[in-house]
Design an enzyme around this catalytic site. Structure first.
Site, PDB file in Angstrom:
ATOM      1  N   HIS A   1     -66.442  49.640  58.959  1.00  0.00           N
ATOM      2  CA  HIS A   1     -67.883  49.521  58.661  1.00  0.00           C
ATOM      3  C   HIS A   1     -68.684  48.771  59.712  1.00  0.00           C
ATOM      4  O   HIS A   1     -69.894  48.642  59.602  1.00  0.00           O
ATOM      5  CB  HIS A   1     -68.105  48.890  57.283  1.00  0.00           C
ATOM      6  CG  HIS A   1     -67.766  47.412  57.232  1.00  0.00           C
ATOM      7  ND1 HIS A   1     -66.474  46.962  57.162  1.00  0.00           N
ATOM      8  CD2 HIS A   1     -68.554  46.315  57.234  1.00  0.00           C
ATOM      9  CE1 HIS A   1     -66.469  45.635  57.120  1.00  0.00           C
ATOM     10  NE2 HIS A   1     -67.729  45.219  57.176  1.00  0.00           N
TER      11      HIS A   1
HETATM   12  N1  UDP Z   1     -62.634  45.491  49.460  1.00  0.00           N
HETATM   13  C1  UDP Z   1     -62.658  46.078  48.193  1.00  0.00           C
HETATM   14  N2  UDP Z   1     -62.808  47.433  48.103  1.00  0.00           N
HETATM   15  C2  UDP Z   1     -62.902  48.237  49.200  1.00  0.00           C
HETATM   16  C3  UDP Z   1     -62.864  47.634  50.484  1.00  0.00           C
HETATM   17  C4  UDP Z   1     -62.751  46.246  50.576  1.00  0.00           C
HETATM   18  O1  UDP Z   1     -62.541  45.380  47.184  1.00  0.00           O
HETATM   19  O2  UDP Z   1     -63.036  49.453  49.051  1.00  0.00           O
HETATM   20  C5  UDP Z   1     -62.542  44.024  49.557  1.00  0.00           C
HETATM   21  C6  UDP Z   1     -61.387  43.482  50.362  1.00  0.00           C
HETATM   22  O3  UDP Z   1     -60.225  43.302  49.562  1.00  0.00           O
HETATM   23  C7  UDP Z   1     -61.947  42.152  50.865  1.00  0.00           C
HETATM   24  C8  UDP Z   1     -63.427  42.418  51.036  1.00  0.00           C
HETATM   25  O4  UDP Z   1     -63.698  43.592  50.253  1.00  0.00           O
HETATM   26  O5  UDP Z   1     -61.756  41.153  49.871  1.00  0.00           O
HETATM   27  C9  UDP Z   1     -63.795  42.652  52.491  1.00  0.00           C
HETATM   28  O6  UDP Z   1     -65.092  43.053  52.569  1.00  0.00           O
HETATM   29  P1  UDP Z   1     -65.730  43.762  53.844  1.00  0.00           P
HETATM   30  O7  UDP Z   1     -64.666  44.491  54.591  1.00  0.00           O
HETATM   31  O8  UDP Z   1     -66.916  44.509  53.350  1.00  0.00           O
HETATM   32  O9  UDP Z   1     -66.310  42.550  54.661  1.00  0.00           O
HETATM   33  P2  UDP Z   1     -65.796  41.644  55.862  1.00  0.00           P
HETATM   34  O10 UDP Z   1     -64.563  40.939  55.382  1.00  0.00           O
HETATM   35  O11 UDP Z   1     -65.549  42.534  57.032  1.00  0.00           O
HETATM   36  O12 UDP Z   1     -66.923  40.714  56.100  1.00  0.00           O
END
Ligand code: UDP
Length: 371
Positions: free
Chosen positions: A212
């Site tokens: 993303h």
């Molecule tokens: N996650 C979720 N469902 C999904 C994809 C990710 O529950 O389909 C959770 C994942 O386990 C983690 C969090 O979302 O706890 C990560 O979010 P994201 O990748 O949006 O953000 P980043 O960590 O890159 O800031």
């Protein structure tokens, strides 16, 4: 004794798993008579049921006291909308402390609004840095930490980074990782996603993909090239891809069609982490996912040039591949030969970070100094 009132801010998916254990811990100690209470503000940055509501349900987060519904198309519009509405909320419900988590736009916008009203700010997951100013999250981290009073850190390195910028020791609390508190607490409740049988999935015989970051998904050439190598190098292993709304929008715009990569909607936390826990490996550009794979000992390939979470590589199961699609091939070969490195879990990622945070907040005696 007057309770310390903490306004907790959450706005987007990666915030919810970080606030859940803090709220639970505040409630636990409050019921035992500790002088602390919270007010939960949802900024409305993520409003889709699959990116927000499902996490409240699954993680047992209480209804927010208010949802600011602050939306905006661009970074600046969103920042401004959140600041304007959060400032109003703060003026009507002045807390002793505003607690922000992570690195999303809401984190930065709410820290600014609070500090301008001379309300102290605490930042959970403070001090981590990718060094990459093209990431909106890096700007959010730097701005937030430059006006934070109390820093709750996930690693020693984050604390070191803050000390180098002149933050004094007594404002830094090395508490561990609240995202891992949630992971460990929810692990017994992980559940098989409904498509498990439809896709004929078997433990360790599929991959999970999340993408993303704007640097990967906003350019047609980059996104197409990434999918091409992922489809090729995954060979016969199915790849389950819960697509972020931003990515889905771009895939439609670029007319991308896939075979081996199975696109599904953003998943609930319990189903997503079941999928990760049983996967052969994960390909991702998420930050949080690299921490979860480290704790679950699942091989993780990160399609980024840098990471603000280097411990997931130096100690954990994560490997930074860069964003050149060709880099995936060698890593996939190692994975398929079962030659992936063994990882270990970083210190204090032990499920008790929220307890340390609440204990620290109580020790600050904020009702006396900021009444
Ligand atoms: N996650 C979720 N469902 C999904 C994809 C990710 O529950 O389909 C959770 C994942 O386990 C983690 C969090 O979302 O706890 C990560 O979010 P994201 O990748 O949006 O953000 P980043 O960590 O890159 O800031």
């Amino acid at each position: 004794m007057q309770p310390t009132i903490v306004t907790i801010v959450a706005g987007a998916r990666p915030n919810f798993m970080k606030i859940a254990p803090i709220i639970a811990e505040i409630e636990r100690v409050r019921q035992q008579g500790a002088p602390i209470a919270y007010r939960l503000v949802h900024t409305g940055q993520h409003y889709d049921g699959k990116m927000s509501d499902s996490f409240f349900e699954q993680l047992g987060i209480p209804e927010p006291h208010v949802n600011l519904g602050a939306r905006g198309a661009t970074q600046a519009e969103q920042t401004a909308a959140i600041m304007v509405s959060f400032e109003k909320d703060l003026l009507e419900n002045r807390p002793h402390l505003v607690l922000v988590v992570g690195d999303v736009t809401s984190t930065m916008a709410c820290a600014i609004a609070a500090q301008k009203l001379c309300i102290p700010v605490a930042h959970v997951e403070a001090g981590i840095r990718s060094g990459d100013w093209t990431m909106p999250e890096e700007i959010n981290r730097i701005v937030t930490d430059s006006i934070t009073n109390y820093f709750f850190t996930t690693t020693e390195m984050a604390g070191e980074a803050l000390r180098k910028t002149g933050v004094e020791d007594h404002r830094i609390f090395f508490v561990g990782n609240t995202m891992i508190d949630t992971l460990l607490r929810q692990m017994p409740h992980f559940r098989q996603p409904p498509f498990w049988d439809t896709f004929g999935l078997m433990p360790r015989q599929y991959l999970v993909l999340t993408l993303h970051r704007p640097s990967n998904v906003d350019s047609e050439d980059q996104l197409k090239a990434l999918f091409e190598v992922i489809e090729r190098d995954s060979r016969t292993l199915p790849v389950i891809f819960p697509a972020h709304p931003r990515t889905t929008k771009n895939m439609e715009r670029f007319g991308i069609r896939l075979n081996n990569v199975k696109v599904v909607e953003p998943m609930g936390y319990l189903e997503f982490n079941y999928l990760v826990q049983h996967a052969k490996g994960v390909i991702t550009d998420s930050g949080g996912v690299t921490e979860e794979t480290t704790v679950m000992d699942v091989p993780c390939m990160t399609i980024r040039e840098n990471t603000e979470r280097p411990e997931t590589c130096t100690m954990g199961t994560n490997e930074l591949l860069g964003t050149r699609p060709e880099a995936l091939e060698a890593a996939m070969n190692r994975l398929l030969k079962d030659a992936w490195k063994k990882g270990s879990i970083p210190p204090r990622w032990d499920g008790h970070a929220a307890e340390r945070i609440v204990e620290a907040i109580l020790s600050l005696n904020l009702t006396a100094s900021h009444a």
